[in-house]
Each structure stands twice: as C-alpha cells, then as structure tokens.
Write a protein that holds these residues in place. Sequence first.
Motif, PDB file in Angstrom:
ATOM      1  N   SER A 197       0.819  -1.213   0.000  1.00 41.78           N
ATOM      2  CA  SER A 197       0.000   0.000   0.000  1.00 41.78           C
ATOM      3  C   SER A 197       0.857   1.268   0.000  1.00 41.78           C
ATOM      4  CB  SER A 197      -0.929  -0.009   1.217  1.00 41.78           C
ATOM      5  OG  SER A 197      -1.632   1.199   1.327  1.00 41.78           O
ATOM      6  N   SER A 198       1.951   1.258   0.747  1.00 41.55           N
ATOM      7  CA  SER A 198       2.728   2.488   0.929  1.00 41.55           C
ATOM      8  C   SER A 198       3.863   2.665  -0.075  1.00 41.55           C
ATOM      9  CB  SER A 198       3.309   2.536   2.349  1.00 41.55           C
ATOM     10  OG  SER A 198       4.150   1.426   2.579  1.00 41.55           O
ATOM     11  N   LEU A 199       4.400   1.559  -0.619  1.00 39.86           N
ATOM     12  CA  LEU A 199       5.617   1.693  -1.422  1.00 39.86           C
ATOM     13  C   LEU A 199       5.548   1.138  -2.837  1.00 39.86           C
ATOM     14  CD1 LEU A 199       8.333   0.831   1.279  1.00 39.86           C
ATOM     15  CD2 LEU A 199       7.686   3.077   0.433  1.00 39.86           C
ATOM     16  N   SER A 200       4.501   0.377  -3.184  1.00 40.47           N
ATOM     17  CA  SER A 200       4.476  -0.258  -4.506  1.00 40.47           C
ATOM     18  C   SER A 200       4.454   0.778  -5.634  1.00 40.47           C
ATOM     19  CB  SER A 200       3.277  -1.207  -4.628  1.00 40.47           C
ATOM     20  OG  SER A 200       2.060  -0.518  -4.462  1.00 40.47           O
ATOM     21  N   GLU A 201       3.668   1.834  -5.481  1.00 39.59           N
ATOM     22  CA  GLU A 201       3.590   2.858  -6.530  1.00 39.59           C
ATOM     23  C   GLU A 201       4.960   3.493  -6.772  1.00 39.59           C
ATOM     24  OE1 GLU A 201       1.255   7.056  -7.561  1.00 39.59           O
ATOM     25  OE2 GLU A 201       0.750   5.946  -5.745  1.00 39.59           O
ATOM     26  N   MET A 202       5.642   3.819  -5.678  1.00 47.10           N
ATOM     27  CA  MET A 202       6.952   4.432  -5.788  1.00 47.10           C
ATOM     28  C   MET A 202       7.978   3.459  -6.383  1.00 47.10           C
ATOM     29  SD  MET A 202       9.078   6.186  -2.716  1.00 47.10           S
ATOM     30  CE  MET A 202       7.488   6.718  -2.098  1.00 47.10           C
ATOM     31  N   LEU A 203       7.943   2.212  -5.923  1.00 52.74           N
ATOM     32  CA  LEU A 203       8.894   1.198  -6.396  1.00 52.74           C
ATOM     33  C   LEU A 203       8.779   0.988  -7.894  1.00 52.74           C
ATOM     34  CD1 LEU A 203      10.932  -1.116  -5.865  1.00 52.74           C
ATOM     35  CD2 LEU A 203       8.952  -2.602  -5.480  1.00 52.74           C
ATOM     36  N   PHE A 204       7.549   0.835  -8.389  1.00 50.36           N
ATOM     37  CA  PHE A 204       7.363   0.522  -9.805  1.00 50.36           C
ATOM     38  C   PHE A 204       7.451   1.766 -10.686  1.00 50.36           C
ATOM     39  CE2 PHE A 204       4.914  -3.040  -7.728  1.00 50.36           C
ATOM     40  CZ  PHE A 204       5.943  -3.960  -7.884  1.00 50.36           C
ATOM     41  N   ASN A 205       7.446   2.951 -10.076  1.00 56.77           N
ATOM     42  CA  ASN A 205       7.780   4.163 -10.826  1.00 56.77           C
ATOM     43  C   ASN A 205       9.274   4.198 -11.128  1.00 56.77           C
ATOM     44  OD1 ASN A 205       5.421   5.564 -11.362  1.00 56.77           O
ATOM     45  ND2 ASN A 205       5.343   6.479  -9.339  1.00 56.77           N
ATOM     46  N   ILE A 206      10.065   3.678 -10.187  1.00 56.69           N
ATOM     47  CA  ILE A 206      11.519   3.647 -10.361  1.00 56.69           C
ATOM     48  C   ILE A 206      11.932   2.509 -11.286  1.00 56.69           C
ATOM     49  CG2 ILE A 206      13.730   3.359  -9.153  1.00 56.69           C
ATOM     50  CD1 ILE A 206      12.343   4.466  -6.650  1.00 56.69           C
ATOM     51  N   ASP A 207      11.391   1.335 -11.039  1.00 54.77           N
ATOM     52  CA  ASP A 207      11.767   0.146 -11.813  1.00 54.77           C
ATOM     53  C   ASP A 207      10.493  -0.641 -12.089  1.00 54.77           C
ATOM     54  OD1 ASP A 207      13.014  -1.956 -13.009  1.00 54.77           O
ATOM     55  OD2 ASP A 207      14.405  -2.378 -11.381  1.00 54.77           O
ATOM     56  N   ASN A 208      10.004  -0.554 -13.301  1.00 58.68           N
ATOM     57  CA  ASN A 208       8.683  -1.099 -13.623  1.00 58.68           C
ATOM     58  C   ASN A 208       8.669  -2.625 -13.630  1.00 58.68           C
ATOM     59  OD1 ASN A 208       5.962  -0.877 -14.302  1.00 58.68           O
ATOM     60  ND2 ASN A 208       6.406  -1.079 -16.473  1.00 58.68           N
ATOM     61  N   LEU A 209       7.507  -3.161 -13.318  1.00 62.69           N
ATOM     62  CA  LEU A 209       7.240  -4.599 -13.396  1.00 62.69           C
ATOM     63  C   LEU A 209       5.803  -4.761 -13.857  1.00 62.69           C
ATOM     64  CD1 LEU A 209       8.220  -7.543 -12.731  1.00 62.69           C
ATOM     65  CD2 LEU A 209       7.131  -7.248 -10.495  1.00 62.69           C
ATOM     66  N   GLU A 210       5.579  -5.676 -14.793  1.00 57.55           N
ATOM     67  CA  GLU A 210       4.231  -5.823 -15.327  1.00 57.55           C
ATOM     68  C   GLU A 210       3.234  -6.134 -14.201  1.00 57.55           C
ATOM     69  OE1 GLU A 210       3.418  -9.687 -17.392  1.00 57.55           O
ATOM     70  OE2 GLU A 210       5.593  -9.683 -17.604  1.00 57.55           O
ATOM     71  N   PRO A 211       2.063  -5.500 -14.215  1.00 55.07           N
ATOM     72  CA  PRO A 211       1.092  -5.620 -13.119  1.00 55.07           C
ATOM     73  C   PRO A 211       0.740  -7.058 -12.746  1.00 55.07           C
ATOM     74  CG  PRO A 211       0.431  -3.873 -14.618  1.00 55.07           C
ATOM     75  CD  PRO A 211       1.616  -4.539 -15.249  1.00 55.07           C
ATOM     76  N   SER A 212       0.695  -7.950 -13.723  1.00 53.25           N
ATOM     77  CA  SER A 212       0.302  -9.340 -13.445  1.00 53.25           C
ATOM     78  C   SER A 212       1.327 -10.068 -12.570  1.00 53.25           C
ATOM     79  CB  SER A 212       0.118 -10.107 -14.751  1.00 53.25           C
ATOM     80  OG  SER A 212       1.331 -10.169 -15.483  1.00 53.25           O
ATOM     81  N   LYS A 213       2.546  -9.516 -12.463  1.00 49.58           N
ATOM     82  CA  LYS A 213       3.609 -10.174 -11.692  1.00 49.58           C
ATOM     83  C   LYS A 213       3.840  -9.528 -10.325  1.00 49.58           C
ATOM     84  CE  LYS A 213       5.125 -13.233 -14.768  1.00 49.58           C
ATOM     85  NZ  LYS A 213       5.151 -14.688 -14.480  1.00 49.58           N
TER      86      LYS A 213
END
Length: 256
Positions: A196-212
């Motif tokens: 909830s707190s860090l996923s948005e920030m993490l995947f803004n830096i280094d993307n990962l496809e949503p299904s994974k």
Amino acid sequence: MIKVKAIVYLILCVFQIGLIHSQATEIRGKVTASSDIDRIHVINKTANKFTITNDNGEFLITASVNDTILISAIQYKPMEVLVTSQMIQSKFVSVKLNDKITELDEVVVGKVLTGDLRSDIENSDAKANLNFYDLGIPGYTGKPKTQSERRLHEATTGGGIVPLNPILNWISGRTKKLKAQLARENIDNAMKKTMSSLSEMLFNIDNLEPSKRVEFFYFVTDDANFLPLSKTNNDLKMLEFLQQKLQAFKSQIEDN
C-alpha cells in the motif's frame, strides 16, 4: 587574432556547459503542500538516490542536469521534476504537491442534520455503546487481539498447579500450528502495508508488469529479513531492500 580569441571563448563556453551537465551537485529543496510535509519521499530516479523531507519540508539530494526527481507521498499526487542547469547553478528547487482526492458521489444516510448540535443529537437515533465500565466489571483495555492471537493465548494458558491445557496442546502440535498461522498472518499484514505504501513508488523507479506484482511481493516475504525490516517503519531502507529483491525476482523470471 580576434578570430582566435573568439574560437577559444567558444570552446571554453562549451566546456563549461558540458561540465555543468555532467557534474553531480547537492541540491537543496523545499516541498510545500496543504498539510503534512515531513517524511515525504524524494527519489532521484536517474542516479538512484533517496532521501526524505524534514519537519519543514526541506531536503538535500545529489543530482545532475537532466536527472528526474520523483516526489511522492500517499496523501499527495506524485510529481516528477526534471533537473535543469538553472537548478544546478542555484542549487535549489521548490516543489508544490497537490492533494490526492478520491471523489465520491453525494449520499444522504438517515436523517438530514440541521447544523444545530443540540437539536441534531435529540433528533438522531444515536445511542452510547454499553461497555464494562457501565456495568461495574473489570475489562481488557489493551490492544484487541486477533482471532489467531486469542486462540494461541488460550492454547498456552491454563489454571491449576499443573496446567494441562498448554501441555496437551504442545504434545498434540496444536500450539506449533497456531504459532505458524500467527506468523503467516503477521507477514501477510506486513506485506499488505508495504504494498500500500511503497508499490507505486517502487514501480515508478523500476517497472514490473502488473500481473507479476503480487507474485513479487510474496517472493519478498520469503526473505527472513523482510518482517524485521517492516517493523522498523523505515521506508528508505525498505525501498532499497525491495529494489534489490526486484532485481533478483526479474533474474529468476528470466532464468525460468
């Protein structure tokens, strides 16, 4: 002679501009927003540098020209700032964040209130909750236990000179099973909080496809360091940990 001087001057200007663009400089920043401005995440996505704002919304971060700085917090819309040569020269950047607002349709439930407190209380159906103080009996005032915590407590306590309940539950393996279930729940809750707190920030830096992404966070919880780190409430260390695990997760996917 004048022509030579002009060429030399031009070369020096080009060299100076190139130096400004390549040089990493510590930039002082100021974040303004409608409410809380402390502990806002400031990330140089290009140079992989992290920091947070202090109580006054101020921060220091190393950056070069054309670096992208992400300013993010749960209650605000994330903002990206492209570092310019002017910012490097002034060593200052100011950022204003906008509230992240979730709009809801207007809903009227029950009686319409008038705004007069005494009148609204008398016209409402609200009643005070009955508790153990009203009944004059002792009660538990600590943090409410979860169902798994209550079951484990019941399994490990008992009365008498030799309490049989804990002994029987230990022999049968029920205590071990309840401890394992409670540990799994604690990890799941920590995972949900981190997502909830860090996923948005993490995947803004280094993307990962949503299904994974959910699979990735389960991969993270298998690391014995995850739960102790989540209890420190240190977002920067957790973010660095998640980035390391994300690289390992991507390598694992590629190998498969």
